[in-house]
Design a protein around this motif. Sequence first.
Motif, short mmCIF file in Angstrom:
data_model
loop_
_atom_site.label_atom_id
_atom_site.label_comp_id
_atom_site.label_asym_id
_atom_site.label_seq_id
_atom_site.Cartn_x
_atom_site.Cartn_y
_atom_site.Cartn_z
N SER A 96 0.85 -1.18 0.00
CA SER A 96 0.00 0.00 0.00
C SER A 96 0.89 1.24 0.00
CB SER A 96 -0.92 0.00 1.23
OG SER A 96 -1.69 1.18 1.29
N LEU A 97 0.66 2.12 -0.96
CA LEU A 97 1.40 3.38 -1.06
C LEU A 97 0.51 4.49 -0.52
CD1 LEU A 97 3.71 5.20 -2.01
CD2 LEU A 97 2.64 5.21 -4.29
N GLU A 98 0.94 5.12 0.58
CA GLU A 98 0.15 6.14 1.27
C GLU A 98 0.32 7.49 0.57
OE1 GLU A 98 -0.48 7.74 5.86
OE2 GLU A 98 0.83 6.04 5.43
N LEU A 99 -0.62 7.80 -0.33
CA LEU A 99 -0.59 9.08 -1.03
C LEU A 99 -0.96 10.22 -0.09
CD1 LEU A 99 -2.31 8.01 -4.36
CD2 LEU A 99 0.13 8.10 -3.84
N SER A 100 -1.91 9.96 0.82
CA SER A 100 -2.31 10.91 1.86
C SER A 100 -2.89 10.08 3.00
CB SER A 100 -3.34 11.92 1.33
OG SER A 100 -4.57 11.28 1.04
N ARG A 101 -3.32 10.76 4.05
CA ARG A 101 -3.91 10.05 5.18
C ARG A 101 -5.19 9.33 4.78
NH1 ARG A 101 -3.23 9.94 10.55
NH2 ARG A 101 -5.03 9.50 11.88
N LEU A 102 -5.88 9.83 3.78
CA LEU A 102 -7.14 9.24 3.34
C LEU A 102 -6.98 8.28 2.17
CD1 LEU A 102 -10.28 9.12 3.35
CD2 LEU A 102 -10.25 11.12 1.84
N ILE A 103 -6.17 8.63 1.18
CA ILE A 103 -6.09 7.89 -0.07
C ILE A 103 -4.80 7.07 -0.14
CG2 ILE A 103 -6.11 8.07 -2.58
CD1 ILE A 103 -7.56 10.72 -2.27
N HIS A 104 -4.97 5.79 -0.47
CA HIS A 104 -3.84 4.88 -0.64
C HIS A 104 -3.95 4.18 -1.98
CE1 HIS A 104 -2.64 4.53 3.82
NE2 HIS A 104 -3.57 5.47 3.73
N LEU A 105 -2.82 3.97 -2.63
CA LEU A 105 -2.74 3.18 -3.84
C LEU A 105 -2.36 1.75 -3.44
CD1 LEU A 105 -2.81 3.02 -6.95
CD2 LEU A 105 -0.38 3.61 -6.93
N ASN A 106 -3.23 0.79 -3.79
CA ASN A 106 -3.04 -0.58 -3.36
C ASN A 106 -2.55 -1.43 -4.53
OD1 ASN A 106 -3.25 -2.53 -1.22
ND2 ASN A 106 -4.96 -3.42 -2.32
N MET A 107 -1.57 -2.33 -4.27
CA MET A 107 -0.97 -3.15 -5.31
C MET A 107 -0.87 -4.60 -4.86
SD MET A 107 1.99 -0.41 -6.29
CE MET A 107 1.77 0.55 -4.78
N TYR A 108 -1.29 -5.53 -5.72
CA TYR A 108 -1.14 -6.96 -5.50
C TYR A 108 -0.12 -7.53 -6.48
CZ TYR A 108 -5.49 -7.00 -2.76
OH TYR A 108 -6.45 -6.76 -1.82
N TRP A 109 0.62 -8.59 -6.03
CA TRP A 109 1.56 -9.26 -6.91
C TRP A 109 1.25 -10.76 -6.95
CZ3 TRP A 109 4.74 -5.98 -3.49
CH2 TRP A 109 5.14 -4.80 -4.11
N GLY A 110 0.36 -11.18 -7.81
CA GLY A 110 0.20 -12.59 -8.05
C GLY A 110 -0.58 -13.34 -6.99
N PHE A 111 -0.32 -14.66 -6.91
CA PHE A 111 -1.14 -15.55 -6.10
C PHE A 111 -0.37 -16.82 -5.77
CE2 PHE A 111 -4.23 -19.10 -5.96
CZ PHE A 111 -5.04 -18.67 -4.91
#
Length: 200
Positions: free
Chosen positions: A148-163
Motif C-alpha cells: 500500500s502506497l500512502e498518497l495521503s492520510r485518506l487515499i492509498h494506492l493498493n498493489m497486489y503481486w500474483g497468487f
Amino acid sequence: MMNQTIRRWGMALIAILGLATSVPALAQYHVTAGRATSAPAPSYGDSRRFVLGGNFSFWRNEDAKTTSIAVSPGLMYLLNEDLGFGANLSLQNQSQQGASTTYFLLRPFARYYFAHTNPLHFYLEGGLGVSSGGGTTGFEIGVRPGMSLELSRLIHLNMYWGFLGYRNKFAFSGGEGTSSSGFGLSFSPANLLLGIEFHF
C-alpha cells in the motif's frame, strides 16, 4: 561602605529577579518536553479503522470479439496497525456476439502488515474465494502479497503481486496469469494489480 551595601543589594535583587523569571520558563519547558517524549507516535492504524477500496477494469478483445467489464469493491476493518479483516465482492460480465455471462465473487480475507516504511506498507493477504456464473461454481484458497502506497492520510494506492494457492473452476483468475483450476505460485511484476483504498 554605603556604596558597597547598595551594590550588594542591587546584585542580589537582580539575581532574584532573574531566577523568578527563569523558573516558570524552565518549568514550561520541562512540561512540554515531557509531553513530547511521552506522547506515542501515530501508527498506521490510528484513526484509520475502516478501509474502503476496489478496482475497475474494461477489456475488449477484437480477435475473439469479446468484451469484459469487472467491478470489485472491498471493505476492511483494521484491528490495529498490523492486522485487518475484510471481504471483496466482485461482479464481472463477459459478452461475445450477443451472448452474455455474468460472474459473481465473494472473497473474505485477513490482511497482515509485516513492514511499515512510510509511505510504503507491505502485507500478506490470505483468504477463501467463491465464484459463481455460467452454471459453474468454483473456489480458491491462497495468499497474495501486496503493498500500500500512502498518497495521503485518506487515499492509498493498493498493489497486489500474483497468487500462491489452490483453485478449482474459479472464474476470476485471468489477471494474475493463472488458470481456473490447479495450484502453484504466480509472482511477476507483469501480473501487478492496482486499486484505490480510502482509510477512514
